[in-house]
Design an enzyme around this catalytic site. Sequence first.
Site, PDB file in Angstrom:
ATOM      1  N   SER A  69       0.852  -1.186   0.000  1.00 27.64           N
ATOM      2  CA  SER A  69       0.000   0.000   0.000  1.00 27.64           C
ATOM      3  C   SER A  69       0.894   1.244   0.000  1.00 27.64           C
ATOM      4  CB  SER A  69      -0.951  -0.040   1.197  1.00 27.64           C
ATOM      5  OG  SER A  69      -2.007   0.870   1.028  1.00 27.64           O
TER       6      SER A  69
ATOM      7  N   ASP B 252      -8.540  -5.744  -5.653  1.00 30.40           N
ATOM      8  CA  ASP B 252      -8.084  -4.628  -4.824  1.00 30.40           C
ATOM      9  C   ASP B 252      -8.660  -3.345  -5.407  1.00 30.40           C
ATOM     10  OD1 ASP B 252      -6.836  -2.756  -3.272  1.00 30.40           O
ATOM     11  OD2 ASP B 252      -4.798  -3.247  -3.897  1.00 30.40           O
TER      12      ASP B 252
ATOM     13  N   HIS C 243      -7.052  -6.031  -1.227  1.00 27.63           N
ATOM     14  CA  HIS C 243      -5.861  -5.278  -0.827  1.00 27.63           C
ATOM     15  C   HIS C 243      -4.911  -6.131   0.013  1.00 27.63           C
ATOM     16  CE1 HIS C 243      -3.844  -1.469  -0.789  1.00 27.63           C
ATOM     17  NE2 HIS C 243      -3.876  -1.326   0.516  1.00 27.63           N
TER      18      HIS C 243
END
Length: 721
Positions: free
Chosen positions: A569, A648, A680
Amino acid sequence: MKWAMKRVPGSAAAGCAARNTIFAEVYMTIGSIRAGAAALLFAVLAASPCESRPFRFDELAKATRLGGFSLSPDGLSVVYAVGTPDVEANATPYSLWIAPSAGGAARRLTSGGKTDSDPAFSPDGKSVAFLSNRDGSSQIWTVDPSGGEPRKATSFPTGVNGFRWSPDGRWFVIVSDVWTDCSDAACLEARVRARAKATVKARVAERLLFRHWDAWQNGLRSHVWKVPSAGGEAADLTPGDRDVPTFSAAGPEDYQLSPDGGTLAYTSNPDRVEAASTNSDVWTVAFAGKGTPADLTAANRAFDGSPQFSPDGRWIAWRAQRRPGFEGDRFSLMMADRSGGAPRELTASFDDWVDEIAWAPDSRSIYFASHVRAHGVIYRVGLEGGAPELIWTGGSASSLRVSRDGRIFFSASSLTRAPEIYSLPGRGGAATAVTRVNDAFWKEGAFDLNATERWVTAADGSKLQGWLVLPPGFDATKKYPAVLLIHGGPQGVWSDGWSTRWNPEVFAAYGYVVYAANPRGSTSFGQRFIDEVSGDWGGRAYDDLMRQTDDLAALPFVDRARIGAAGASYGGYMVNWMAGHTDRFAAFVSHDGVFQAGAMALETEELWFARAEFGGWPWSSDVYEKWNPARFVDHFKTPTLVVTSEKDFRVPFGQGLQLFTALQLQQVPSKLLMFPDEGHWVLKPGNSRLWHATVMDWFHRYLGGAEADPKALETAFAVSK
């Protein structure tokens, strides 16, 4: 420290397992071990004879996983969910167990290889309700705490996402995704059947937030319904074209009935474009279903959530932020008298985040969990406010429950210990283990788990914290490869807590010295430290990480030519940024990282995030281009593994595809790993095994750590054919 000097008798392997068990129990009982004490402890442990087994992925997958739990009304029993990962089946079934709250032998309540989760004792303690998919959809089932076959309690057409008992036990208050033009279950049932028969599977959207995290909304809204616990007609308590609870904070703490059962409190966002707003208000409505809902927090355009009625019903407390559109703002504890008066903040002097909250039984104080300087804590604060009183520290705490006699029950873990349920007196003291779901696993494993803190000084004088984890069988006279781990967020933290995904102990088990860094933007170091990453993604945080890398490279047992970096991320973003700004790393792993900042801002679903972090929309702010990793592709040289997933929606997989394409065009050694069935996070155990094998093989190629799991790599080869 006499306890640390004690040698454990028996074989080397048994001694290693026993000493780690002792370490974990002392750790969770007296609280987090500070840097000096930890250094002494690990020095003693290193001098002890121990033939340890590396804690690699297969070991991580063997550890059972503690789920949610419920405390019986009399405080004598705890029922909890336990998950057992099945790597070959690529699933983690959960079952329910029950144990005395004072500790003791546990007994299994449910079985069957499905997912039984979210247990809740009935108000009279004679039944345990739980969610289960044992007949296909998620529904409420009940079981007698003394044993027996579970009984199906609901057949709600669109399934049950969460539930609570009403105080009199006559109702279930459930959350389900429904069509807002359906006012009863019969309408929902007809719509479900019609959709199942449809041969065209197109998706249509006329508003934003048409998908979230890893799922398409498909015209559905989350609503709170009441369903008779003995069976009967269900009723929608929150009709209208709004999500209840608020999608960004949905959980059992975001809808609650008052102690007398007459009022429902819940959260919902009143703004027109929810995808661009963090506004969440606390509402109340009569449980009878009559009357207009009252917005208790309309004056605050930022987040308000987690409403909790006091046991005597007089007060209502909740968590709040102050800055609209900014999800990284400080969470404070608010309270109001239900008879009238302005809300009051109880934690004005506390500079870190208030996480979960729970009332004391006398309604005169509130407990809350938090993190301070990367250590988990539990505090108590009175209704008068003021400085909170520290009740417990020792790893990371969650799921606070308070018994009628004032004991606090909670789930806790550390970097070296998976979660268990603990209890402690309401005024603080030693924590007592209630569950021991992994005791046999730890004792048999002889694992050499460790974690110590590192502190360095940033360019502006700020103190930067990180966690150092050493490989098993560590020898200070040798030179080891190392990995810098970068957390996501950017408002996140490497805390003293267990992880089944990015676990530093697993990285270390492959022969790496691991440095889990907490640069600018990390939570639990004060709100100013958090704020200093926004609008400055590749600035001070990058410099902080370079200084922490200097600290890692300066360790006498680290080979500075064999240091890699990995992140997910925002951590993936930082890896992408590093790729264009430094050649000091020998290999990178970029998982779900932002590559084209402006494009990501319009691909993601939570639009408020990019607007807050980059100071506007891509067409109105030049901050996107300033900190855009794609601008520096011509400087990319470091071998990079790119990981992304098709589901995601937070950092859509096109970002990873662009990064991999750019690396290939630049002829940089690179590899793409993409999961079609993950979001994710990589959550399924079979997928996780492939992820670990691919990541560790990549680092093995370029850093020279231990070889990855060959069986999992065979799977990777088969998948790529």
